[in-house]
Design a protein around this motif. Structure first.
Motif, PDB file in Angstrom:
ATOM      1  N   SER A  74       0.986  -1.120   0.164  1.00  0.00           N
ATOM      2  CA  SER A  74       0.080   0.008  -0.076  1.00  0.00           C
ATOM      3  C   SER A  74       0.810   1.279  -0.102  1.00  0.00           C
ATOM      4  O   SER A  74       0.217   2.444  -0.037  1.00  0.00           O
ATOM      5  CB  SER A  74      -0.902   0.000   1.245  1.00  0.00           C
ATOM      6  OG  SER A  74      -0.282  -0.291   2.572  1.00  0.00           O
ATOM      7  N   ALA A 104      -4.782 -10.112  -3.670  1.00  0.00           N
ATOM      8  CA  ALA A 104      -3.595  -9.490  -4.118  1.00  0.00           C
ATOM      9  C   ALA A 104      -2.795 -10.702  -4.810  1.00  0.00           C
ATOM     10  O   ALA A 104      -2.273 -10.802  -6.016  1.00  0.00           O
ATOM     11  CB  ALA A 104      -2.792  -8.591  -3.432  1.00  0.00           C
ATOM     12  N   TYR A 148      -6.571  -2.724  -8.220  1.00  0.00           N
ATOM     13  CA  TYR A 148      -5.888  -3.194  -7.030  1.00  0.00           C
ATOM     14  C   TYR A 148      -6.869  -4.023  -6.105  1.00  0.00           C
ATOM     15  O   TYR A 148      -7.786  -4.411  -6.564  1.00  0.00           O
ATOM     16  CB  TYR A 148      -5.947  -1.660  -6.438  1.00  0.00           C
ATOM     17  CG  TYR A 148      -7.086  -1.034  -6.009  1.00  0.00           C
ATOM     18  CD1 TYR A 148      -7.897  -1.294  -4.803  1.00  0.00           C
ATOM     19  CD2 TYR A 148      -7.778   0.120  -6.625  1.00  0.00           C
ATOM     20  CE1 TYR A 148      -9.095  -0.829  -4.622  1.00  0.00           C
ATOM     21  CE2 TYR A 148      -8.706   0.529  -6.423  1.00  0.00           C
ATOM     22  CZ  TYR A 148      -9.484   0.361  -5.524  1.00  0.00           C
ATOM     23  OH  TYR A 148     -10.887   0.700  -5.071  1.00  0.00           O
ATOM     24  N   ARG A 206       1.886  -5.383  -6.863  1.00  0.00           N
ATOM     25  CA  ARG A 206       0.494  -5.094  -6.979  1.00  0.00           C
ATOM     26  C   ARG A 206       0.004  -4.213  -5.698  1.00  0.00           C
ATOM     27  O   ARG A 206       0.125  -4.606  -4.518  1.00  0.00           O
ATOM     28  CB  ARG A 206      -0.585  -6.469  -6.849  1.00  0.00           C
ATOM     29  CG  ARG A 206      -1.924  -6.168  -6.689  1.00  0.00           C
ATOM     30  CD  ARG A 206      -2.660  -5.743  -8.027  1.00  0.00           C
ATOM     31  NE  ARG A 206      -2.187  -6.692  -9.082  1.00  0.00           N
ATOM     32  CZ  ARG A 206      -2.765  -6.550 -10.177  1.00  0.00           C
ATOM     33  NH1 ARG A 206      -3.597  -5.609 -10.749  1.00  0.00           N
ATOM     34  NH2 ARG A 206      -2.665  -7.264 -11.149  1.00  0.00           N
ATOM     35  N   TYR A 207      -0.886  -2.932  -5.992  1.00  0.00           N
ATOM     36  CA  TYR A 207      -1.205  -2.304  -4.806  1.00  0.00           C
ATOM     37  C   TYR A 207      -2.382  -3.043  -4.172  1.00  0.00           C
ATOM     38  O   TYR A 207      -3.322  -3.407  -4.763  1.00  0.00           O
ATOM     39  CB  TYR A 207      -1.996  -0.999  -5.498  1.00  0.00           C
ATOM     40  CG  TYR A 207      -2.566  -0.153  -4.507  1.00  0.00           C
ATOM     41  CD1 TYR A 207      -2.017   0.152  -3.320  1.00  0.00           C
ATOM     42  CD2 TYR A 207      -3.847   0.383  -4.968  1.00  0.00           C
ATOM     43  CE1 TYR A 207      -2.699   1.096  -2.404  1.00  0.00           C
ATOM     44  CE2 TYR A 207      -4.326   1.319  -3.870  1.00  0.00           C
ATOM     45  CZ  TYR A 207      -3.825   1.733  -2.781  1.00  0.00           C
ATOM     46  OH  TYR A 207      -4.596   2.568  -1.838  1.00  0.00           O
ATOM     47  N   ARG A 239      -5.115  -2.244  -1.200  1.00  0.00           N
ATOM     48  CA  ARG A 239      -5.823  -1.252  -0.582  1.00  0.00           C
ATOM     49  C   ARG A 239      -6.230  -1.606   0.791  1.00  0.00           C
ATOM     50  O   ARG A 239      -7.605  -2.064   0.645  1.00  0.00           O
ATOM     51  CB  ARG A 239      -6.815  -0.373  -1.420  1.00  0.00           C
ATOM     52  CG  ARG A 239      -7.487   0.923  -0.986  1.00  0.00           C
ATOM     53  CD  ARG A 239      -8.189   1.646  -2.015  1.00  0.00           C
ATOM     54  NE  ARG A 239      -8.716   2.799  -1.506  1.00  0.00           N
ATOM     55  CZ  ARG A 239      -8.013   3.866  -1.397  1.00  0.00           C
ATOM     56  NH1 ARG A 239      -6.820   4.009  -1.604  1.00  0.00           N
ATOM     57  NH2 ARG A 239      -8.565   5.003  -0.960  1.00  0.00           N
ATOM     58  N   TYR A 270      -1.726   7.002  -6.750  1.00  0.00           N
ATOM     59  CA  TYR A 270      -1.407   5.653  -7.610  1.00  0.00           C
ATOM     60  C   TYR A 270      -1.944   5.777  -8.834  1.00  0.00           C
ATOM     61  O   TYR A 270      -1.181   5.496  -9.786  1.00  0.00           O
ATOM     62  CB  TYR A 270      -2.271   4.583  -6.683  1.00  0.00           C
ATOM     63  CG  TYR A 270      -2.007   4.471  -5.225  1.00  0.00           C
ATOM     64  CD1 TYR A 270      -0.656   3.719  -4.812  1.00  0.00           C
ATOM     65  CD2 TYR A 270      -2.826   5.167  -4.255  1.00  0.00           C
ATOM     66  CE1 TYR A 270      -0.513   3.480  -3.548  1.00  0.00           C
ATOM     67  CE2 TYR A 270      -2.304   5.108  -3.013  1.00  0.00           C
ATOM     68  CZ  TYR A 270      -1.386   4.191  -2.586  1.00  0.00           C
ATOM     69  OH  TYR A 270      -1.071   4.254  -1.046  1.00  0.00           O
TER      70      TYR A 270
END
Length: 272
Positions: A196, A246, A239, A212-213, A215, A225
């Motif tokens: 994050s 993720a 995301y 990978r973001y 959240r 982002y």
């Protein structure tokens, strides 16, 4: 585009005040954000690391006396701290800060983080070159002989500073409060980086590691982002909302980064 940008900007928590420049003679003061408790957030601190390294390639330093004082803003979502006449090299807009916080009527802009920041600044009358890129992307080029990816871990998670408490004690967490070099080294141990922290994502992708973001909270606005991803040509930004999701999604598609435009845009003239 402008309406979409406005929709991404929401009221903020209280911003931090910039630290005073310590040098008594004309110099280039580099502003970067620091937490009020005196700790160091690795993504923001990368501004000092990267700018110092770029200068060092020509035998220059941030402590040099120069002909005219100036202030430089590089890495970070810090444009609401900008004052009239500041020089911008790769900074971005912070989406959780209201437009009223942006008071600089005149900026010397050499590069910005991405097209959303560009559009925001253009809408306020600033001239913005189409040079995109967070300067943290330069770390592999500036420290080519120092860091190596080892792929010894399946994944690590780099939380945003405000998400750190949510994952305290979890395995594979890389604290953004550690030294910048320690954070980079831990990121490079992973075959997949979940984060994050925006700069957790940027450092991973700069070294070619899928990222990978994730959240985990609504503390950070999506603006920064999207600005970064759009600036790297990836408008299909997606995301995850949990670490398991993720892991299932894997990393975002890779992109090609040419460091030359960003390096060429560096404001060398300030050191004349």
């Amino acid at each position: 585009m402008l309406n979409r940008i406005k929709n991404l900007i929401v009221p903020p928590s209280a911003p931090q005040e910039p630290l005073p420049a310590p040098l008594p003679y004309p110099h280039v003061a580099l502003f970067h954000w620091r937490p009020a408790d005196g700790s160091v957030n690795f993504g923001d601190h990368l501004s000092q690391v990267v700018v110092a390294r770029v200068l060092g390639r020509r035998g220059l330093t941030l402590d040099d006396q120069v002909g005219h004082s100036a202030r430089l803003l590089a890495i970070g979502s810090i444009l609401h701290f900008a004052s009239h006449g500041d020089v911008v090299w790769g900074s971005g807009v912070n989406g959780k800060v209201p437009e009223s916080a942006f008071t600089a009527a005149r900026l010397d802009i050499r590069a910005v983080r991405g097209p959303l920041t560009e559009e925001f600044l253009r809408s306020r009358g600033h001239r913005v070159p189409m040079v995109y890129g967070d300067p943290a992307l330069l770390v592999p080029y500036l420290f080519a002989d120092r860091f190596r990816a080892t792929a010894e871990k399946a994944h690590v998670f780099v939380p945003n500073l405000h998400d750190l408490a949510l994952v305290a004690g979890e395995p594979g967490v890389v604290s953004p409060l550690a030294g910048w070099n320690a954070v980079v080294a831990e990121i490079l141990k992973a075959r997949l980086v979940l984060a994050s922290s925006l700069h957790g994502l940027i450092i991973a992708e700069a070294f070619g590691i899928p990222a990978r973001y994730v959240r985990l909270s609504e503390t950070e606005n999506l603006f920064k982002y999207r600005d970064y991803y759009y600036g790297t040509g990836r408008t299909d930004f997606e995301y995850a909302t949990s670490i398991p999701q993720a892991l299932e999604m894997g990393g975002m598609p890779a992109f090609d980064f040419d460091p030359r435009p960003l390096l060429d845009a560096f404001p060398w003239d300030l050191w004349r």
